[in-house]
Write a protein that holds these residues in place. Structure first.
Motif, PDB file in Angstrom:
ATOM      1  N   ARG A  25      -7.916   8.352   5.625  1.00  0.00           N
ATOM      2  CA  ARG A  25      -8.552   7.132   5.122  1.00  0.00           C
ATOM      3  C   ARG A  25      -7.600   5.942   5.201  1.00  0.00           C
ATOM      4  O   ARG A  25      -8.024   4.812   5.462  1.00  0.00           O
ATOM      5  CB  ARG A  25      -9.030   7.327   3.680  1.00  0.00           C
ATOM      6  N   ARG A  26      -6.309   6.200   4.957  1.00  0.00           N
ATOM      7  CA  ARG A  26      -5.335   5.114   5.063  1.00  0.00           C
ATOM      8  C   ARG A  26      -5.299   4.571   6.488  1.00  0.00           C
ATOM      9  O   ARG A  26      -5.225   3.365   6.713  1.00  0.00           O
ATOM     10  CB  ARG A  26      -3.960   5.598   4.612  1.00  0.00           C
TER      11      ARG A  26
ATOM     12  N   GLU B 112     -12.697  -1.158  -4.704  1.00  0.00           N
ATOM     13  CA  GLU B 112     -12.319  -0.816  -3.336  1.00  0.00           C
ATOM     14  C   GLU B 112     -10.901  -1.313  -3.018  1.00  0.00           C
ATOM     15  O   GLU B 112     -10.121  -0.600  -2.363  1.00  0.00           O
ATOM     16  CB  GLU B 112     -13.324  -1.403  -2.344  1.00  0.00           C
ATOM     17  N   HIS B 113     -10.539  -2.501  -3.482  1.00  0.00           N
ATOM     18  CA  HIS B 113      -9.166  -2.985  -3.303  1.00  0.00           C
ATOM     19  C   HIS B 113      -8.173  -2.012  -3.936  1.00  0.00           C
ATOM     20  O   HIS B 113      -7.138  -1.674  -3.346  1.00  0.00           O
ATOM     21  CB  HIS B 113      -8.992  -4.362  -3.947  1.00  0.00           C
TER      22      HIS B 113
ATOM     23  N   GLU C 195      -4.355   4.557  -1.633  1.00  0.00           N
ATOM     24  CA  GLU C 195      -5.053   5.643  -0.950  1.00  0.00           C
ATOM     25  C   GLU C 195      -4.074   6.755  -0.559  1.00  0.00           C
ATOM     26  O   GLU C 195      -3.117   6.533   0.183  1.00  0.00           O
ATOM     27  CB  GLU C 195      -5.751   5.100   0.299  1.00  0.00           C
TER      28      GLU C 195
ATOM     29  N   HIS D 121       0.841  -1.198   0.000  1.00  0.00           N
ATOM     30  CA  HIS D 121       0.000   0.000   0.000  1.00  0.00           C
ATOM     31  C   HIS D 121       0.879   1.251   0.000  1.00  0.00           C
ATOM     32  O   HIS D 121       1.698   1.449   0.901  1.00  0.00           O
ATOM     33  CB  HIS D 121      -0.893   0.014   1.238  1.00  0.00           C
TER      34      HIS D 121
ATOM     35  N   ASP E  61      -8.331   2.384   6.965  1.00  0.00           N
ATOM     36  CA  ASP E  61      -8.143   1.083   6.315  1.00  0.00           C
ATOM     37  C   ASP E  61      -7.245   0.192   7.152  1.00  0.00           C
ATOM     38  O   ASP E  61      -7.529  -0.997   7.361  1.00  0.00           O
ATOM     39  CB  ASP E  61      -7.528   1.262   4.923  1.00  0.00           C
TER      40      ASP E  61
ATOM     41  N   ARG F 157      -7.913   1.217  -1.835  1.00  0.00           N
ATOM     42  CA  ARG F 157      -7.129   1.064  -0.618  1.00  0.00           C
ATOM     43  C   ARG F 157      -5.634   0.925  -0.905  1.00  0.00           C
ATOM     44  O   ARG F 157      -4.813   1.433  -0.145  1.00  0.00           O
ATOM     45  CB  ARG F 157      -7.607  -0.163   0.172  1.00  0.00           C
TER      46      ARG F 157
END
Length: 397
Positions: free
Chosen positions: A362-363, A350-351, A357, A208, A366, A354
């Motif tokens: 928001r991160r 959504e994957h 992101e 991520h 998650d 995330r």
């Protein structure tokens, strides 16, 4: 050529081959055609989730798949900015289902195993190097025009299953539209000989990061890995390929990008979220990428396609054998489109969100969800069992 079969399956990827195998195991005559000369080895799907493991088992191929594939019960979420790795473990549902693991291998490896099983069954033909030009339906069947090196030939079948990919000729022939959108960025899929487990990655790790995000997957026992990441779509392809070592240096652990590695193949490609407006027109049905395509984050593409294959074989087999009228094919059409829009599209989008992101807030949310799943088995079980939503409703046969 005048040939015939109960079903002509167009496309010899895993989706088409699984559909053919499901039908052939019922004693139904099937011919598979593909425009390639052999299963494609291009960097494509690698991860097969628990519901697809269930299909492979029900179709009698799982034991042989496991001889050549990797079994994996955990995928890791690595938040690069926070330098935190959090596991999501399939085995939290082992009391609910025997299919509490995934399998990993190259798409061509899975296709080869299915082909071996098809070769053992009577009334199955696989014809390579044949491209669909046109098809015409009448009340008793479908006449498909094929192009090969030998020229033009026609093939007569009772039914056609189009599993011939995102640029499906079958979809074009039945006049179905392909609704949705194209993502602005380009994805780059690379196959590389570099054992990332030695550098702290799991067999599957989602990295991520707002820019240097990636999906890394081990795809064979010898140490071949898939590393997929995003790149500027405006760059020419040769520049994208030239930049691979630089991108590896930003994505992979320092010890990994300093190690010797060998890139076996690399494929830049555009990514879409699209679904055909209909998956059945008369005696023709669509499945897999011919029916719908999605970004690959989370592995929803081929996994949804493999589940299409199981359902189309069940529904079409019941019609051919007189156990159901053809209304079940309309049910297949409606429910698999519903699964795409309600499950595949929303989950993969959504994957993707995330994974890259940019918002710290928001991160953090998650990341907090994953921490909660690690600490609360009920949350973890809900996450894993959500993969089974892509099965959709059972065919009413």
């Amino acid at each position: 050529m005048n040939a015939d079969a109960n079903v002509l399956v167009v496309g010899a990827g895993p989706t088409g081959l699984l559909a053919a195998l499901g039908l052939a195991r019922m004693g139904i005559a099937v011919t598979v055609v593909d425009q390639e000369l052999s299963p494609s080895k291009a960097p494509r799907a690698t991860n097969y989730m628990p519901p697809v493991v269930k299909v492979l088992d029900s179709f009698g191929v799982l034991d042989d798949v496991l001889k050549v594939a990797l079994k994996n019960d955990t995928f890791w979420q690595y938040y690069k900015l926070e330098d935190q790795r959090v596991p999501v473990c399939f085995d939290v549902v082992k009391d609910l289902t025997p299919y509490h693991y995934g399998v990993q291998c190259g798409q061509h490896t899975l296709a080869s195993v299915i082909l071996e099983h098809l070769a053992k069954l009577p009334h199955v033909n696989v014809l390579w190097g044949r491209r669909v030009l046109d098809l015409e339906q009448d009340p008793t069947g479908v006449t498909t025009t094929l192009q090969s090196e030998q020229g033009t030939e026609t093939f007569r079948s009772d039914w056609v299953v189009g599993a011939d990919g995102a640029r499906s000729a079958v979809r074009r022939c039945i006049g179905a539209t392909f609704e949705g959108h194209t993502w602005p960025e380009r994805f780059v899929a690379t196959n590389v000989w570099l054992d990332l487990e030695e550098h702290g990655f799991g067999k599957t790790t989602l990295v991520h990061h707002p820019v240097d995000w990636a999906v890394t997957v081990k795809i064979n026992r010898e140490g071949l890995w898939r590393v997929t990441y995003g790149e500027d779509a405006s760059l020419p392809e040769d520049e994208v390929l030239r930049r691979i070592p630089e991108r590896y240096g930003r994505i992979l652990p320092a010890s990994a990008h300093r190690a010797a590695y060998d890139i076996e193949s690399a494929a830049p490609y555009r990514v879409h979220q699209r679904c055909a407006d209909r998956l059945r027109v008369g005696r023709v049905l669509l499945a897999g990428d011919a029916a719908h395509i999605t970004n690959p984050v989370g592995g929803m593409g081929l996994n949804t396609g493999a589940l299409d294959a199981a359902h189309v074989a069940t529904a079409l087999g019941a019609v051919i054998q007189g156990r159901s009228d053809d209304k079940v094919l309309d049910f297949y059409d409606a429910d698999r489109r519903r699964v795409y829009w309600e499950v595949t599209n929303s989950t993969s989008t959504e994957h993707k969100r995330r994974l890259r992101e940019p918002s710290p807030v928001r991160r953090a949310q998650d990341f907090g969800m994953l921490i909660a799943a690690r600490e609360n088995p009920h949350i973890a079980r809900a996450i894993v069992m959500s993969f089974f939503d892509a099965e959709g409703h059972p065919m009413p046969v």
